[in-house]
Design a protein around this motif. Sequence first.
Motif, PDB file in Angstrom:
ATOM      1  N   GLY A  39       0.792  -1.275   0.062  1.00 40.86           N
ATOM      2  CA  GLY A  39      -0.095  -0.103  -0.053  1.00 40.86           C
ATOM      3  C   GLY A  39       0.685   1.230  -0.099  1.00 40.86           C
ATOM      4  O   GLY A  39       0.382   2.528   0.042  1.00 40.86           O
ATOM      5  N   TYR A  40       2.161   1.224  -0.207  1.00 41.13           N
ATOM      6  CA  TYR A  40       2.990   2.440  -0.074  1.00 41.13           C
ATOM      7  C   TYR A  40       3.050   2.752  -1.560  1.00 41.13           C
ATOM      8  O   TYR A  40       3.097   2.127  -2.500  1.00 41.13           O
ATOM      9  N   ASP A  41       3.096   4.180  -1.860  1.00 40.71           N
ATOM     10  CA  ASP A  41       3.278   4.763  -3.247  1.00 40.71           C
ATOM     11  C   ASP A  41       4.482   4.498  -3.690  1.00 40.71           C
ATOM     12  O   ASP A  41       5.551   5.073  -3.309  1.00 40.71           O
ATOM     13  N   VAL A  42       4.553   3.715  -5.131  1.00 38.66           N
ATOM     14  CA  VAL A  42       5.889   3.530  -5.647  1.00 38.66           C
ATOM     15  C   VAL A  42       6.342   4.686  -6.311  1.00 38.66           C
ATOM     16  O   VAL A  42       7.494   4.721  -6.586  1.00 38.66           O
ATOM     17  N   VAL A  43       5.528   5.733  -6.787  1.00 35.40           N
ATOM     18  CA  VAL A  43       5.711   6.665  -7.407  1.00 35.40           C
ATOM     19  C   VAL A  43       6.913   7.623  -6.483  1.00 35.40           C
ATOM     20  O   VAL A  43       7.709   8.315  -6.878  1.00 35.40           O
ATOM     21  N   ALA A  44       6.299   7.742  -5.352  1.00 36.77           N
ATOM     22  CA  ALA A  44       7.129   8.826  -4.133  1.00 36.77           C
ATOM     23  C   ALA A  44       8.563   8.252  -4.148  1.00 36.77           C
ATOM     24  O   ALA A  44       9.309   9.310  -3.782  1.00 36.77           O
ATOM     25  N   TYR A  45       8.846   7.066  -4.303  1.00 39.23           N
ATOM     26  CA  TYR A  45      10.399   6.684  -4.235  1.00 39.23           C
ATOM     27  C   TYR A  45      11.317   7.916  -5.042  1.00 39.23           C
ATOM     28  O   TYR A  45      12.096   8.065  -4.922  1.00 39.23           O
ATOM     29  N   PHE A  46      10.566   7.945  -6.266  1.00 36.72           N
ATOM     30  CA  PHE A  46      11.301   8.485  -7.299  1.00 36.72           C
ATOM     31  C   PHE A  46      11.451  10.050  -7.266  1.00 36.72           C
ATOM     32  O   PHE A  46      12.550  10.661  -7.780  1.00 36.72           O
ATOM     33  N   ASP A  47      10.833  10.611  -6.102  1.00 36.27           N
ATOM     34  CA  ASP A  47      10.944  12.133  -5.745  1.00 36.27           C
ATOM     35  C   ASP A  47      11.740  12.192  -4.266  1.00 36.27           C
ATOM     36  O   ASP A  47      12.084  13.381  -3.810  1.00 36.27           O
ATOM     37  N   MET A  48      12.070  11.065  -3.669  1.00 35.56           N
ATOM     38  CA  MET A  48      12.785  11.124  -2.321  1.00 35.56           C
ATOM     39  C   MET A  48      14.317  11.273  -2.647  1.00 35.56           C
ATOM     40  O   MET A  48      14.851  10.752  -3.624  1.00 35.56           O
ATOM     41  N   GLN A  49      15.056  11.885  -1.854  1.00 33.62           N
ATOM     42  CA  GLN A  49      16.588  11.980  -1.835  1.00 33.62           C
ATOM     43  C   GLN A  49      16.853  10.594  -1.142  1.00 33.62           C
ATOM     44  O   GLN A  49      16.721  10.301  -0.151  1.00 33.62           O
ATOM     45  N   GLN A  50      17.563   9.751  -2.186  1.00 38.06           N
ATOM     46  CA  GLN A  50      18.065   8.186  -1.819  1.00 38.06           C
ATOM     47  C   GLN A  50      19.398   8.559  -0.887  1.00 38.06           C
ATOM     48  O   GLN A  50      20.227   9.156  -0.945  1.00 38.06           O
ATOM     49  N   ALA A  51      19.472   7.668   0.238  1.00 40.06           N
ATOM     50  CA  ALA A  51      20.399   7.767   1.194  1.00 40.06           C
ATOM     51  C   ALA A  51      21.527   6.971   0.562  1.00 40.06           C
ATOM     52  O   ALA A  51      21.539   6.120  -0.570  1.00 40.06           O
ATOM     53  N   PRO A  52      22.926   7.230   0.880  1.00 44.82           N
ATOM     54  CA  PRO A  52      24.169   6.464   0.255  1.00 44.82           C
ATOM     55  C   PRO A  52      23.955   5.149   0.717  1.00 44.82           C
ATOM     56  O   PRO A  52      23.351   4.697   1.775  1.00 44.82           O
ATOM     57  N   VAL A  53      24.714   4.169   0.103  1.00 45.42           N
ATOM     58  CA  VAL A  53      24.740   2.913   0.125  1.00 45.42           C
ATOM     59  C   VAL A  53      25.602   2.469   1.854  1.00 45.42           C
ATOM     60  O   VAL A  53      26.332   3.327   1.970  1.00 45.42           O
ATOM     61  N   GLY A  54      24.676   1.895   2.445  1.00 40.14           N
ATOM     62  CA  GLY A  54      25.000   1.531   3.833  1.00 40.14           C
ATOM     63  C   GLY A  54      24.412   2.158   4.795  1.00 40.14           C
ATOM     64  O   GLY A  54      24.296   1.875   5.801  1.00 40.14           O
ATOM     65  N   ALA A  55      23.507   3.309   4.363  1.00 38.55           N
ATOM     66  CA  ALA A  55      22.675   4.184   5.136  1.00 38.55           C
ATOM     67  C   ALA A  55      21.051   3.669   4.785  1.00 38.55           C
ATOM     68  O   ALA A  55      20.689   3.393   3.926  1.00 38.55           O
ATOM     69  N   PRO A  56      20.297   3.641   5.870  1.00 38.83           N
ATOM     70  CA  PRO A  56      18.960   3.651   5.841  1.00 38.83           C
ATOM     71  C   PRO A  56      18.334   4.563   5.016  1.00 38.83           C
ATOM     72  O   PRO A  56      18.805   5.731   5.127  1.00 38.83           O
TER      73      PRO A  56
END
Length: 177
Positions: A39-56
């Motif tokens: 039920g989470y919005d899959v489009v929203a991921y593409f608008d978020m700032q991604q964390a660096p590898v190794g970080a949550p």
Amino acid sequence: MKRRTTAMVAAILAIATTTGPSADAGEQYVDATKFANSGYDVVAYFDMQQAPVGAPQPPAVPGSKAFTATYNGATFAFANAEHLARFEADPARYAPQYDGHCAYGVSKGGKVPGNPNLWRIVDGKLYLNITPNVVMFWEEDISGNLTKSETNWPGIEPTPASVAPVPKLDTALAPSG
């Protein structure tokens, strides 16, 4: 570390082989919420700032029952009308890879559920993993694991979707509205 990795792979494959045939072959993973991606919005991921590898990563954005679309045999929920419209224009761009199953699990030859809060976008594609420990293994060699996943996926895609629950996922955050 090798013993821990072997135990993790064994656990993933055990879950993958104990999932039942309740979903049609090749369909999106759907959990108790009855929604793809829990039920989470899959489009929203593409608008978020991604964390660096190794970080949550930042937490997933809950969708709303007021904004839904069906794709790949499942209902997806979105936070707003704009995200719904973007998804409807190009659902394959936004839908999680491997029908919402864990990318690392697929690299090991099985289908286990993906956790919507354990995500990463690589080369414009959304990938999910099952647990924080699995994320660590996957991120040790993302490129190599994706190569293995892409090799394995055609052989396991037709098998039924996982019916296992996502560990430690709060499904109380099912779509609102």
